[in-house]
Scaffold this motif. Structure first.
Motif, PDB file in Angstrom:
ATOM      1  N   UNK A  40       5.115   3.377  -5.308  1.00  0.00           N
ATOM      2  CA  UNK A  40       5.998   4.458  -5.720  1.00  0.00           C
ATOM      3  C   UNK A  40       6.123   5.473  -4.598  1.00  0.00           C
ATOM      4  N   UNK A  41       7.272   6.147  -4.598  1.00  0.00           N
ATOM      5  CA  UNK A  41       7.549   7.168  -3.594  1.00  0.00           C
ATOM      6  C   UNK A  41       7.018   8.501  -4.081  1.00  0.00           C
ATOM      7  N   UNK A  42       6.587   9.330  -3.125  1.00  0.00           N
ATOM      8  CA  UNK A  42       6.038  10.638  -3.447  1.00  0.00           C
ATOM      9  C   UNK A  42       6.538  11.645  -2.430  1.00  0.00           C
ATOM     10  N   UNK A  43       7.153  12.724  -2.906  1.00  0.00           N
ATOM     11  CA  UNK A  43       7.679  13.723  -1.979  1.00  0.00           C
ATOM     12  C   UNK A  43       8.854  13.179  -1.177  1.00  0.00           C
ATOM     13  N   UNK A  44       8.878  13.490   0.124  1.00  0.00           N
ATOM     14  CA  UNK A  44       9.990  13.065   0.976  1.00  0.00           C
ATOM     15  C   UNK A  44       9.606  12.014   2.010  1.00  0.00           C
ATOM     16  N   UNK A  45       8.291  11.805   2.213  1.00  0.00           N
ATOM     17  CA  UNK A  45       7.889  10.886   3.275  1.00  0.00           C
ATOM     18  C   UNK A  45       6.693  10.006   2.930  1.00  0.00           C
ATOM     19  N   UNK A  46       6.251  10.004   1.693  1.00  0.00           N
ATOM     20  CA  UNK A  46       5.016   9.298   1.348  1.00  0.00           C
ATOM     21  C   UNK A  46       5.284   8.105   0.439  1.00  0.00           C
ATOM     22  N   UNK A  47       4.687   6.959   0.805  1.00  0.00           N
ATOM     23  CA  UNK A  47       4.706   5.760  -0.022  1.00  0.00           C
ATOM     24  C   UNK A  47       3.295   5.486  -0.510  1.00  0.00           C
ATOM     25  N   UNK A  48       3.131   5.377  -1.808  1.00  0.00           N
ATOM     26  CA  UNK A  48       1.846   5.014  -2.396  1.00  0.00           C
ATOM     27  C   UNK A  48       1.898   3.547  -2.808  1.00  0.00           C
ATOM     28  N   UNK A  49       0.931   2.774  -2.331  1.00  0.00           N
ATOM     29  CA  UNK A  49       0.927   1.329  -2.544  1.00  0.00           C
ATOM     30  C   UNK A  49      -0.418   0.920  -3.118  1.00  0.00           C
ATOM     31  N   UNK A  50      -0.411   0.164  -4.204  1.00  0.00           N
ATOM     32  CA  UNK A  50      -1.666  -0.320  -4.767  1.00  0.00           C
ATOM     33  C   UNK A  50      -2.154  -1.516  -3.968  1.00  0.00           C
ATOM     34  N   UNK A  51      -3.479  -1.690  -3.952  1.00  0.00           N
ATOM     35  CA  UNK A  51      -3.991  -2.867  -3.250  1.00  0.00           C
ATOM     36  C   UNK A  51      -3.629  -4.161  -3.972  1.00  0.00           C
ATOM     37  N   UNK A  52      -3.292  -4.046  -5.277  1.00  0.00           N
ATOM     38  CA  UNK A  52      -2.820  -5.230  -5.992  1.00  0.00           C
ATOM     39  C   UNK A  52      -1.500  -5.751  -5.457  1.00  0.00           C
ATOM     40  N   UNK A  53      -0.712  -4.882  -4.814  1.00  0.00           N
ATOM     41  CA  UNK A  53       0.565  -5.310  -4.238  1.00  0.00           C
ATOM     42  C   UNK A  53       0.349  -6.317  -3.114  1.00  0.00           C
ATOM     43  N   UNK A  54      -0.797  -6.243  -2.487  1.00  0.00           N
ATOM     44  CA  UNK A  54      -1.066  -7.127  -1.352  1.00  0.00           C
ATOM     45  C   UNK A  54      -1.318  -8.572  -1.786  1.00  0.00           C
ATOM     46  N   UNK A  55      -1.405  -8.804  -3.089  1.00  0.00           N
ATOM     47  CA  UNK A  55      -1.527 -10.174  -3.578  1.00  0.00           C
ATOM     48  C   UNK A  55      -0.197 -10.914  -3.505  1.00  0.00           C
TER      49      UNK A  55
END
Length: 214
Positions: A40-55
């Motif tokens: 999910x996107x946060x603010x104007x420049x931050x991407x939050x990525x779960x480690x589960x996405x790396x599967x």
């Protein structure tokens, strides 16, 4: 994890810069420890990525990253914050009006009891009903508008991913891996922050994405 994710983010960002003039110049990556594949996107420049996405495969991750960079490029998180803040402010004003109605109703009610006036009792009940109804309607309207706005933003971010060349990857991950919104009725749909995945995939196909699950 960042050694794998950061090059993928940079690749998508470079593609965005090639195809648009309004994407962020740089993106910060935050890793969230959660087994569920999500971002999910946060603010104007931050991407939050779960480690589960790396599967997921790199191609699927690229599709999701393109979608989230679309949110950043359009400033959706900032817009939603402004909408939410405006709703809170107006809701506060309505609360003050409601309190004023209650005070007025209490005064009128005492006057009606002392004077034994039926008309005053009716006026008191009407004012109390109006204040309660206005507050309830405004809260519901604000919530529905915010949810509708968030769903429309999902389509816009999907279209952004398509424009910069990751429509097929996004359609694939939407259809196969990312959890869908509940399908248990109209109310669940209008209160959801995301459209149905089938609708999002169909919208991508209408744009020209050559995706098929068969």
């Amino acid at each position: 994890m960042k050694l794998r994710v950061v090059p993928l983010v940079q690749y998508v960002l470079d593609k965005a810069k090639e195809n648009t003039s309004y994407c962020p110049k740089k993106v910060k990556v935050k890793i969230i420890h959660d087994p569920a594949p999500n971002a999910f996107a946060l603010g104007r420049q931050t991407l939050c990525i779960t480690d589960g996405l790396l599967l997921l495969s790199d191609d699927m991750i690229l599709g999701i990253l393109a979608h989230e960079i679309g949110h950043l490029s359009y400033g959706h998180t900032v817009i939603q914050l402004l909408i939410g803040g405006g709703n809170i402010f107006i809701s506060g004003c309505l609360l003050l009006i409601k309190i004023s109605y209650w005070i007025f109703s209490a005064i009128m009610g005492l006057f009606a009891i002392c004077s034994r006036s039926g008309v005053m009792g009716i006026i008191t009940a009407v004012f109390a009903g109006i204040s309660t109804a206005l507050s309830w309607l405004w809260v519901k309207f604000c919530m529905l508008f915010l949810m509708w706005s968030m769903r429309q933003n999902e389509y816009l971010a999907d279209e952004f991913a398509y424009k910069i060349g990751f429509g097929l990857e996004l359609a694939t991950v939407l259809d196969q891996h990312i959890s869908d919104v509940p399908h248990d009725g109209f109310l669940s749909a209008i209160y959801s922050t995301h459209p149905c995945n089938d609708d999002r995939v169909a919208a991508l196909q209408n744009l020209g994405v050559p995706y098929s699950r068969y």
